[in-house]
Write an enzyme that holds these catalytic residues in place. Structure first.
Site, PDB file in Angstrom:
ATOM      1  N   ASP A 106      -3.632  -0.473  13.242  1.00  0.00           N
ATOM      2  CA  ASP A 106      -3.465  -0.228  11.396  1.00  0.00           C
ATOM      3  C   ASP A 106      -4.763  -0.764  11.259  1.00  0.00           C
ATOM      4  O   ASP A 106      -5.429  -1.298  10.142  1.00  0.00           O
ATOM      5  CB  ASP A 106      -2.204  -1.467  11.060  1.00  0.00           C
ATOM      6  CG  ASP A 106      -1.582  -1.364  11.692  1.00  0.00           C
ATOM      7  OD1 ASP A 106      -0.251  -0.542  11.807  1.00  0.00           O
ATOM      8  OD2 ASP A 106      -0.707  -2.371  11.916  1.00  0.00           O
ATOM      9  N   GLU A 126       4.909   4.026   4.920  1.00  0.00           N
ATOM     10  CA  GLU A 126       4.463   3.558   4.889  1.00  0.00           C
ATOM     11  C   GLU A 126       2.735   3.215   4.941  1.00  0.00           C
ATOM     12  O   GLU A 126       1.967   4.130   4.413  1.00  0.00           O
ATOM     13  CB  GLU A 126       4.916   2.102   5.822  1.00  0.00           C
ATOM     14  CG  GLU A 126       4.646   2.876   7.207  1.00  0.00           C
ATOM     15  CD  GLU A 126       5.215   2.378   7.840  1.00  0.00           C
ATOM     16  OE1 GLU A 126       5.691   1.367   8.237  1.00  0.00           O
ATOM     17  OE2 GLU A 126       5.429   2.567   9.140  1.00  0.00           O
TER      18      GLU A 126
END
Length: 516
Positions: A24, A189
């Site tokens: 991420d 997301e």
């Protein structure tokens, strides 16, 4: 080689530029310097900070979070902890917005990205709010985009934009859901907010971690309505799931996109893609199959800039202190888990937990798909029952450990399997924070020494072969190859530990050398 350096051939970098589990990623440029942070879950110190001068070569310079201010993190909380963070630079200060999926959204600040970073400040106490990203608007307003974790709050596929107090950065208005990707962009997301040419942009991954794509939303109003467009996908490329990352520009005016690729047992590795703009829409990667959507590249011309030293993987533990590549499996207690010693890492014994449940497991990301390592283990200062070892941890894990017996020492290979369990009437799945493991000894060998060099050979067949160096200096295998699997939300981890015996006992790990 004690550091990993990204491969460059004929002026072209090779993807991935970070073949380790920097999951991420988000990044910013300040002047001629780039900084990147990533999630780290239950491994602490967490939210590692990397530095680069050319987006290709990186070095680790610190961590945003030394410990988490909740009692539960005194023990491993697999799959919890620090999820996908965002990094921004505003008014001379770095801001890292960090979600804890069970506790809420927090931020920490620093004037120097190497640290120190401030204590965590709460933006919003909430269960299931994840993947926050702030935006300071031209009029002084501050907004934050975020996603939801269905496992915590039952909501998925949605992006919400909240308004923050400009002084405290606390949420003052939850705001609207600006995008629902249920039908067209499932698992929307990881939002990253930007503003360019009067447009508000929210970059979002969609389609899931393993095989998803990169989508971009845009609107003239921060609260929408937003248009959406897929700007990069796998297409005919061999890079699965190219998404979730950071748009950065360089001092020469070029645009780039750093994103992850899920490599399963290796975790989420980081790629660098060229990026450009057409009619105020970003285009990422290279058009290769005629569908008008970018595909990730395996190599590209290096951006301008100087190369930094690289990422440390080996360690001689100078001063008895682990390097920045190492993380504990829970909130650090170095005063309890480490002893003073200048000739290696001196680890306190006494724990009787499995490797999966040890807060004092010290581990780092797998440095590559194929490597070897040698480690010197010693129980010279430990009594009967003490053990010191090296592990490759995942949901199925293995280790080689030196064990002190009443009449000498043995060397053994063990295997651990994380199991679904029932605790207090509730089923805890393998991926759960409180999951347990069962360990079995596979092979054991008596050795006429309390100090020995063990060897680890990891192959791209997703296996590890353990061995040791004989008194004659020859390498010998111990047992057969063992499987390597991922852990909860991370790739496998390479760790060292001490356990068993008495709390007064100390084991030593020295000369941790990795070779590619």
């Amino acid at each position: 080689m004690d550091k990993f350096v990204t491969s460059v051939k004929n002026g072209m970098y090779q993807n991935p530029v970070l073949p380790m589990d920097f999951s991420d990623p988000d990044a910013v440029r300040v002047g001629d310097d780039y900084y990147l942070i990533s999630s780290s879950f239950t491994y602490l110190p967490g939210v590692p900070v990397l530095h680069s001068r050319d987006l290709v070569h990186w070095e680790r310079i610190g961590n945003c979070v030394e410990h988490l201010p909740f009692d539960r993190y005194a023990e491993p909380a697999h799959g919890c902890g620090t999820w996908a963070p965002a990094l921004r630079y505003h008014a001379g200060k770095f801001y890292a917005f960090i979600p804890l999926p069970d506790e809420g959204i927090f931020y920490t600040t620093a004037t120097n990205p190497a640290g120190p970073w401030s204590e965590l400040h709460c933006v919003k106490s909430a269960s299931g709010w994840i993947d926050p990203c702030p935006l300071w608007d031209d009029d002084g307003s501050v907004y934050m985009a975020h996603a939801y974790a269905k496992s915590r709050c039952g909501i998925k596929h949605r992006i919400q934009v909240s308004k923050l107090d400009p002084e405290t950065l606390e949420v003052i208005d939850d705001g609207p859901v600006v995008f629902d990707g249920t039908l067209t962009q499932p698992t929307a997301e990881g939002p990253k907010m930007y503003k360019r040419n009067g447009w508000y942009y929210i970059f979002i991954p969609a389609g899931g971690v393993e095989f998803g794509w990169q989508t971009v939303l845009r609107s003239r109003n921060v609260f929408g309505p937003y248009e959406d467009r897929i700007v990069m996908h796998q297409g005919s490329a061999d890079i699965n799931g190219p998404h979730q990352g950071a748009w950065v520009d360089d001092p020469q005016g070029n645009d780039w996109f750093l994103h992850f690729q899920d490599r399963f047992e290796l975790g989420r590795v980081v790629h660098l893609q060229p990026m450009c703009w057409h009619n105020d829409w970003p285009f990422i990667g290279l058009e290769q199959n005629g569908d008008g959507i970018g595909e990730p590249v395996n190599e590209w011309d290096c951006p301008a800039g100087e190369a930094v030293d690289g990422l440390a993987v080996s360690d001689t533990f100078p001063g008895g202190v682990p390097g920045l590549q190492w993380q504990w499996q829970a909130n650090p207690q170095p005063e309890k888990w480490l002893r003073t010693g200048a000739d290696g890492l001196h680890l306190t014994c006494g724990s009787d937990k499995t490797i999966w449940r040890m807060p004092n497991l010290l581990s780092q990301m797998l440095p590559a798909a194929d490597f070897t390592a040698e480690v010197r283990l010693s129980l010279a200062d430990a009594g009967a029952g003490a053990k010191v070892g090296v592990a490759i941890e995942g949901h199925t894990y293995s280790a080689i450990e030196l064990c002190r017996e009443a009449d000498g020492c043995t060397l053994r290979v063990l295997r651990g399997d994380v199991k679904e369990t029932v605790q207090r009437g509730q089923v805890v799945p393998v991926s759960g924070a409180l999951s347990e493991a069962e360990e079995v000894v596979l092979i054991e060998k008596t050795v006429d020494t309390n100090e020995i060099t063990v060897t680890i050979k990891v192959t791209d067949a997703k296996q590890v072969q353990y061995g040791f160096v004989t008194p004659a200096g020859e390498a010998a295998d111990l047992g057969g190859a063992q499987p390597i699997t991922r852990a909860t939300w991370t790739g496998a981890r390479l760790g060292v530990y001490a356990r068993g015996g008495a709390a007064a006992d100390a084991a030593k790990v020295a000369n941790f050398e990795v070779k590619f």
